[in-house]
Design a protein around this motif. Structure first.
Motif, PDB file in Angstrom:
ATOM      1  N   TRP A  13       0.728  -1.245   0.016  1.00 34.18           N
ATOM      2  CA  TRP A  13      -0.112   0.133  -0.066  1.00 34.18           C
ATOM      3  C   TRP A  13       0.982   1.186   0.036  1.00 34.18           C
ATOM      4  O   TRP A  13       0.668   2.317  -0.750  1.00 34.18           O
ATOM      5  CB  TRP A  13      -0.858  -0.205   1.442  1.00 34.18           C
ATOM      6  CG  TRP A  13      -1.857  -0.897   1.446  1.00 34.18           C
ATOM      7  CD1 TRP A  13      -2.090  -1.775   2.285  1.00 34.18           C
ATOM      8  CD2 TRP A  13      -2.914  -1.124   0.339  1.00 34.18           C
ATOM      9  NE1 TRP A  13      -3.201  -2.905   1.924  1.00 34.18           N
ATOM     10  CE2 TRP A  13      -3.734  -2.150   0.739  1.00 34.18           C
ATOM     11  CE3 TRP A  13      -3.448  -0.465  -0.854  1.00 34.18           C
ATOM     12  CZ2 TRP A  13      -5.029  -2.713   0.005  1.00 34.18           C
ATOM     13  CZ3 TRP A  13      -4.450  -0.997  -1.674  1.00 34.18           C
ATOM     14  CH2 TRP A  13      -5.385  -2.175  -1.002  1.00 34.18           C
ATOM     15  N   ASP A  14       1.948   1.208   0.768  1.00 31.85           N
ATOM     16  CA  ASP A  14       2.929   2.468   0.900  1.00 31.85           C
ATOM     17  C   ASP A  14       3.630   2.691  -0.437  1.00 31.85           C
ATOM     18  O   ASP A  14       4.155   3.937  -0.612  1.00 31.85           O
ATOM     19  CB  ASP A  14       3.848   2.172   1.979  1.00 31.85           C
ATOM     20  CG  ASP A  14       3.162   2.244   3.457  1.00 31.85           C
ATOM     21  OD1 ASP A  14       2.197   2.705   3.516  1.00 31.85           O
ATOM     22  OD2 ASP A  14       3.853   1.753   4.659  1.00 31.85           O
ATOM     23  N   THR A  20      -4.941   8.035  -1.121  1.00 32.94           N
ATOM     24  CA  THR A  20      -5.546   7.644  -0.001  1.00 32.94           C
ATOM     25  C   THR A  20      -6.825   7.270   0.120  1.00 32.94           C
ATOM     26  O   THR A  20      -7.321   6.240   0.624  1.00 32.94           O
ATOM     27  CB  THR A  20      -4.879   8.669   1.230  1.00 32.94           C
ATOM     28  OG1 THR A  20      -3.624   8.736   1.262  1.00 32.94           O
ATOM     29  CG2 THR A  20      -5.507   7.903   2.539  1.00 32.94           C
ATOM     30  N   PRO A  21      -7.739   7.903  -0.219  1.00 30.36           N
ATOM     31  CA  PRO A  21      -9.073   7.572  -0.504  1.00 30.36           C
ATOM     32  C   PRO A  21      -9.484   6.516  -1.292  1.00 30.36           C
ATOM     33  O   PRO A  21     -10.481   5.512  -0.806  1.00 30.36           O
ATOM     34  CB  PRO A  21     -10.004   8.879  -0.990  1.00 30.36           C
ATOM     35  CG  PRO A  21      -9.194   9.908  -0.769  1.00 30.36           C
ATOM     36  CD  PRO A  21      -7.693   9.411  -0.837  1.00 30.36           C
ATOM     37  N   LYS A  23      -7.258   3.935  -1.599  1.00 28.30           N
ATOM     38  CA  LYS A  23      -6.771   2.838  -0.979  1.00 28.30           C
ATOM     39  C   LYS A  23      -7.864   2.514   0.018  1.00 28.30           C
ATOM     40  O   LYS A  23      -8.118   1.174   0.357  1.00 28.30           O
ATOM     41  CB  LYS A  23      -5.529   3.230  -0.343  1.00 28.30           C
ATOM     42  CG  LYS A  23      -4.482   3.094  -1.440  1.00 28.30           C
ATOM     43  CD  LYS A  23      -2.962   3.189  -0.900  1.00 28.30           C
ATOM     44  CE  LYS A  23      -2.678   4.776  -0.708  1.00 28.30           C
ATOM     45  NZ  LYS A  23      -1.257   4.692  -0.377  1.00 28.30           N
ATOM     46  N   HIS A  24      -8.516   3.416   0.894  1.00 24.76           N
ATOM     47  CA  HIS A  24      -9.464   3.244   1.860  1.00 24.76           C
ATOM     48  C   HIS A  24     -10.522   2.481   1.443  1.00 24.76           C
ATOM     49  O   HIS A  24     -11.449   1.507   1.950  1.00 24.76           O
ATOM     50  CB  HIS A  24      -9.695   4.553   2.560  1.00 24.76           C
ATOM     51  CG  HIS A  24      -8.873   4.934   3.245  1.00 24.76           C
ATOM     52  ND1 HIS A  24      -8.656   6.179   4.073  1.00 24.76           N
ATOM     53  CD2 HIS A  24      -7.450   4.512   3.916  1.00 24.76           C
ATOM     54  CE1 HIS A  24      -7.698   6.316   4.632  1.00 24.76           C
ATOM     55  NE2 HIS A  24      -6.886   5.335   4.498  1.00 24.76           N
ATOM     56  N   GLU A  25     -11.129   2.825   0.221  1.00 27.04           N
ATOM     57  CA  GLU A  25     -12.402   2.150  -0.489  1.00 27.04           C
ATOM     58  C   GLU A  25     -11.907   0.638  -0.550  1.00 27.04           C
ATOM     59  O   GLU A  25     -12.564  -0.210  -0.328  1.00 27.04           O
ATOM     60  CB  GLU A  25     -12.615   2.796  -1.725  1.00 27.04           C
ATOM     61  CG  GLU A  25     -13.374   4.313  -1.741  1.00 27.04           C
ATOM     62  CD  GLU A  25     -14.683   4.041  -1.227  1.00 27.04           C
ATOM     63  OE1 GLU A  25     -15.343   3.027  -0.993  1.00 27.04           O
ATOM     64  OE2 GLU A  25     -15.276   5.219  -1.059  1.00 27.04           O
ATOM     65  N   GLN A  27      -9.832  -1.066   0.680  1.00 24.20           N
ATOM     66  CA  GLN A  27      -9.437  -1.978   2.000  1.00 24.20           C
ATOM     67  C   GLN A  27     -10.713  -2.384   2.726  1.00 24.20           C
ATOM     68  O   GLN A  27     -11.143  -3.384   3.166  1.00 24.20           O
ATOM     69  CB  GLN A  27      -8.861  -1.136   2.879  1.00 24.20           C
ATOM     70  CG  GLN A  27      -7.345  -0.953   2.434  1.00 24.20           C
ATOM     71  CD  GLN A  27      -6.507   0.178   3.219  1.00 24.20           C
ATOM     72  OE1 GLN A  27      -6.885   0.852   4.098  1.00 24.20           O
ATOM     73  NE2 GLN A  27      -5.161   0.312   2.937  1.00 24.20           N
ATOM     74  N   ARG A  28     -11.891  -1.428   2.552  1.00 21.99           N
ATOM     75  CA  ARG A  28     -13.142  -1.577   3.061  1.00 21.99           C
ATOM     76  C   ARG A  28     -13.921  -2.608   2.392  1.00 21.99           C
ATOM     77  O   ARG A  28     -14.631  -3.401   2.765  1.00 21.99           O
ATOM     78  CB  ARG A  28     -13.981  -0.277   3.216  1.00 21.99           C
ATOM     79  CG  ARG A  28     -13.688   0.736   4.117  1.00 21.99           C
ATOM     80  CD  ARG A  28     -14.529   1.664   4.545  1.00 21.99           C
ATOM     81  NE  ARG A  28     -14.894   2.658   3.160  1.00 21.99           N
ATOM     82  CZ  ARG A  28     -14.402   3.692   3.112  1.00 21.99           C
ATOM     83  NH1 ARG A  28     -13.381   4.254   3.788  1.00 21.99           N
ATOM     84  NH2 ARG A  28     -14.656   4.489   1.980  1.00 21.99           N
ATOM     85  N   PHE A  32     -11.400  -5.654   4.804  1.00 21.38           N
ATOM     86  CA  PHE A  32     -12.138  -5.669   6.017  1.00 21.38           C
ATOM     87  C   PHE A  32     -13.031  -6.889   6.198  1.00 21.38           C
ATOM     88  O   PHE A  32     -13.226  -7.626   7.144  1.00 21.38           O
ATOM     89  CB  PHE A  32     -12.935  -4.283   6.363  1.00 21.38           C
ATOM     90  CG  PHE A  32     -12.301  -3.204   6.813  1.00 21.38           C
ATOM     91  CD1 PHE A  32     -10.691  -3.174   6.688  1.00 21.38           C
ATOM     92  CD2 PHE A  32     -12.757  -2.243   7.364  1.00 21.38           C
ATOM     93  CE1 PHE A  32     -10.159  -2.340   7.389  1.00 21.38           C
ATOM     94  CE2 PHE A  32     -12.156  -1.118   7.938  1.00 21.38           C
ATOM     95  CZ  PHE A  32     -10.830  -1.131   8.128  1.00 21.38           C
ATOM     96  N   GLU A  70      -1.362  -7.362  -0.903  1.00 27.54           N
ATOM     97  CA  GLU A  70      -1.815  -7.362   0.747  1.00 27.54           C
ATOM     98  C   GLU A  70      -3.021  -8.198   0.992  1.00 27.54           C
ATOM     99  O   GLU A  70      -3.135  -8.139   2.193  1.00 27.54           O
ATOM    100  CB  GLU A  70      -2.351  -5.931   0.776  1.00 27.54           C
ATOM    101  CG  GLU A  70      -1.280  -4.872   0.572  1.00 27.54           C
ATOM    102  CD  GLU A  70      -0.200  -4.686   1.709  1.00 27.54           C
ATOM    103  OE1 GLU A  70      -0.236  -5.432   2.523  1.00 27.54           O
ATOM    104  OE2 GLU A  70       0.634  -3.828   1.349  1.00 27.54           O
ATOM    105  N   SER A 329      -5.816  11.937  -2.707  1.00 27.38           N
ATOM    106  CA  SER A 329      -5.597  12.357  -1.442  1.00 27.38           C
ATOM    107  C   SER A 329      -5.906  14.051  -1.031  1.00 27.38           C
ATOM    108  O   SER A 329      -6.099  14.654  -2.107  1.00 27.38           O
ATOM    109  CB  SER A 329      -4.166  12.277  -1.044  1.00 27.38           C
ATOM    110  OG  SER A 329      -3.127  12.739  -1.674  1.00 27.38           O
TER     111      SER A 329
END
Length: 329
Positions: A13-14, A20-21, A23-25, A27-28, A32, A70, A329
């Motif tokens: 991810w890094d 960032t948003p 990647k968050h989407e 991940q969720r 998750f 990941e 981001s």
């Protein structure tokens, strides 16, 4: 089975600059549900189909590689050539087999690159079997819609299967497919901070030569560049020492005792020998160091230009306002 990615791409991810948003989407939707299944129920469900769209080279496929690295899902990497056949009925069969296999091996991810090649607008040509379109194409798209909905899957629906798609042409998608992909995430060109991170990531060991001031200047000079364009700048900069070797007419030995490797030099330098690279023994060459000036010179000489036009960006931004969400981001 050949579409299953068995070796992880080793992209963390890094390693993805900014976004960032986005990647968050992801991940969720993907991470998750596997790690925290108690967070989801009949009302709160993870996304089953996600669309990444944006200009070429912005990082859509790179994000998919990060997902493949990941998570522990079975990862299918699909292109149009994997499921399109010239034989009648074969494409629909391949699509059914793909989703059936994904359900058997869930949790799984089906990554479809350039999905516009499979799910283009059916209006006009290809809208149905009775008009001027290709009936074969129409049947294939219908089967894809059925599989995305999880119909005819019995009790074993699409739970545990995520379809992740990428496209440079979101406006070419058929509205029925567009509706089924939620969220639709815009992957824009990297901003200044992301470009600084890209120089740091892609320069490798040579990035240690770049000071914070150098990074700031390079980020300023590459406004409007995609992630792929920045990688090309770095590629050209790292080849500058090789060009110096090719152009050199004088070489000297690097060791103080005259027994070291040969390196290019000026004719007035101590120990200079008039020769070209062809006179250097095999494995006897010491390349000149890469400098921050090499990076800047590549940009000043315009050896690498932005691959995305202003008009194209305006079209992406307009489509985002109407149908998508920002993924930067």
């Amino acid at each position: 089975m050949k579409a299953i990615v068995s070796k992880k791409p080793n992209v963390k991810w890094d390693d993805v600059a900014g976004l960032t948003p986005a990647k968050h989407e992801l991940q969720r939707a993907i991470v998750f549900p596997q790690r925290f299944p108690n967070l989801y129920d009949e009302k709160r469900k993870p996304s089953g189909a996600i669309l990444l769209y944006g200009p070429p080279g912005a990082g859509k496929s790179y994000l998919a590689k990060a997902v493949a690295t990941e998570v522990d899902h079975t990862f299918f990497s699909i292109s149009a050539g994997d499921v399109v056949s010239k034989y009648l009925g074969e494409s629909e069969k391949l699509i059914r087999q793909l989703f059936t296999l994904a359900r058997e091996k869930k949790p799984s991810i089906i990554f479809i690159d350039e999905i516009d090649a499979l799910c283009s607008n059916r209006e006009g040509g290809g809208g149905g079997p009775d008009n001027t379109g290709n009936e074969h194409t129409w049947r294939m798209k219908t089967e894809m819609l059925v599989q995305l909905d999880g119909l005819h899957a019995g009790d074993n629906d699409n739970t545990g299967v995520v379809v992740l798609a990428a496209t440079n042409l979101p406006w070419a998608l058929d509205p029925a497919f567009r509706r089924r992909f939620e969220p639709r995430i815009y992957i824009p060109l990297p901003d200044k901070e992301a470009r600084k991170q890209l120089f740091k990531i892609h320069s490798g060991k040579w990035g240690e030569l770049l000071t914070d001031v150098d990074m700031e200047e390079l980020a300023e000079m590459t406004g409007g560049y995609s992630g792929s364009d920045v990688a090309n700048v770095i590629k050209h900069a790292l080849s500058v020492p090789l060009q110096k070797v090719q152009r050199a007419t004088f070489f000297r030995k690097t060791g103080s005792t005259g027994e070291g490797m040969y390196t290019p030099c000026e004719g007035h330098e101590k120990g200079a020998m008039e020769m070209t690279w062809e006179g250097v023994p095999k494995d006897g060459l010491s390349e000149p160091p890469v400098t921050a000036g090499d990076f800047k010179q590549v940009l000043r000489d315009r050896r690498v230009k932005s691959s995305v036009g202003v008009g194209e960006l305006e079209r992406y931004e307009g489509w985002t306002r109407e149908f998508g969400v920002e993924g930067s981001s």
